[in-house]
Design an enzyme around this catalytic site. Sequence first.
Site: not given
Ligand code: BG6
Length: 486
Positions: A47, A146, A176, A180, A214, A233, A238, A338
């Site tokens: 935008r 996602k 994603h 990997k 993380e 999330d 994942h 996290k």
């Molecule tokens: C994302 C989440 O899909 O994956 C994030 O929304 C997370 O919260 C991230 O930090 C982690 O991805 P990666 O590839 O860094 O493990």
Amino acid sequence: MAQAPCFDLVFFGGTGDLALRKLLPALYYRHRDTKDCSGWRIIAVSRQPMETAAYLELVHEAFQRFIPAKDFDEAGWQRFSTRIEYLSLDGLNPDDYGLLSHTLADSADRVRVFYLSTAASLFAAICENLAKAGLVTDLSRVVLEKPLGFSLESATAINEAVGRIFREPQIFRIDHYLGKETVQNLIALRFGNSIFEPLWHRASIRDVQITLAETVGVGDRGEYYDHYGALRDMVQNHALQLLCIMAMEPPSSIDPDEIRDEKLKVLRALRPFTPEDVRNKIVRGQYRAGAIDGKAVPGYLDETGIPEGSTTETFVSMRVDVDNWRWARVPFYIRTGKRMQERMSEIVINFRAVPHAILPGNDAGAVNRLVIRLQPDEGIELHVLAKVPGADMRVKPVKLDLDFAETFKTRQWDAYERLLMDVISGNLTLFMRRDELDAAWQWVDPIHAAWAAGSEAPKTYSSGTWGPTASSALIVRDGLSWKEET
Ligand code: BG6
């Protein structure tokens, strides 16, 4: 060097974090390593009113932060930047699409990708506006980021709306983690070698642990994160996708639907949680202040955008049962959080102990263990017992360690590089089909419902730890322990 077909790639959310941090760097690498990119066109849309030149400055500045200096060169950037255009457009306003139609005029014979890196609540409207503007061709594809929806109900509404415009083979639901390298290596390991399959079931495997840890907090995504939490999330997508690839039956070919059919069977075999199971088999946590790498970090409730007294979980660990013959009575543990002690994503497969231990040092129940390390330091480890040199017959666990970076000596592709190229070439293998997504939400929804109905708050844990103590208790109750506690 590979060649790529001609394509027009339109990013909605072009000024967003994902585009600048992941998507454009991924394309930069592919552009650098591809022979002929004369047919590439990248159209970033958002935008914000801005000229292409100003947008390129923004991207250039982002590349300095997100691409290591050794991989970046100015001449390569100059070449890449000629592929990028910027259009200011409000995805919700049908009148704004004229400019995009003009840009895409006369290119209906090219692959056309619409990448929606926006909130999922905008997906339906953007797709409808694309169709109204006559931009959806037979060669068009749509990529949906996602989390797709918030529950089965909202995901269904989005999928139905998108499905009125795009056919299922044109819809790429991205996760994603599936891009990997190590996840694909798990497929290679399982189905390219004969030694694992005879061991890949309840008779030989004692338990499986999937950890996605993380060290970062919620950063500047507080508002988004507080709405979703760790279960939506990370687990719904994942972690479950990793579990599916680990647990699925061998597909009869690498055909996308063969693989997705097998993953779907796993999702459908996940034992549903009753409210009592949710209390007994799931631990949810929220981080408090603590230290990561020796630096003090704030607690979740003090992060920007988090409402006072929020009960959103930043950590989940759970015991999951896959109710089929192969996995009967083999516990799968999923854990994600996290602000944990280490950044580390891995799948740990613990094999059963020997039936009768005769070797000194092997009486503590040491087991063979296969570790699939997704990050950091992608690789595969096999833990075996070996004799300690010396006069005594004494054994201890040692690792056979395959480090991908060292073995292949090439730069590892980022997940988005692979996934974007798969979208462009139309390969759906690493993308979720609608029925998979529905099955995942169906399994996750009752957990949220039980949490919402109960009055218990998430358990707290200090930043820089492995989560609430209850998470250790969860696995100890089954007579087992997390990998770092063994
Ligand atoms: C994302 C989440 O899909 O994956 C994030 O929304 C997370 O919260 C991230 O930090 C982690 O991805 P990666 O590839 O860094 O493990």
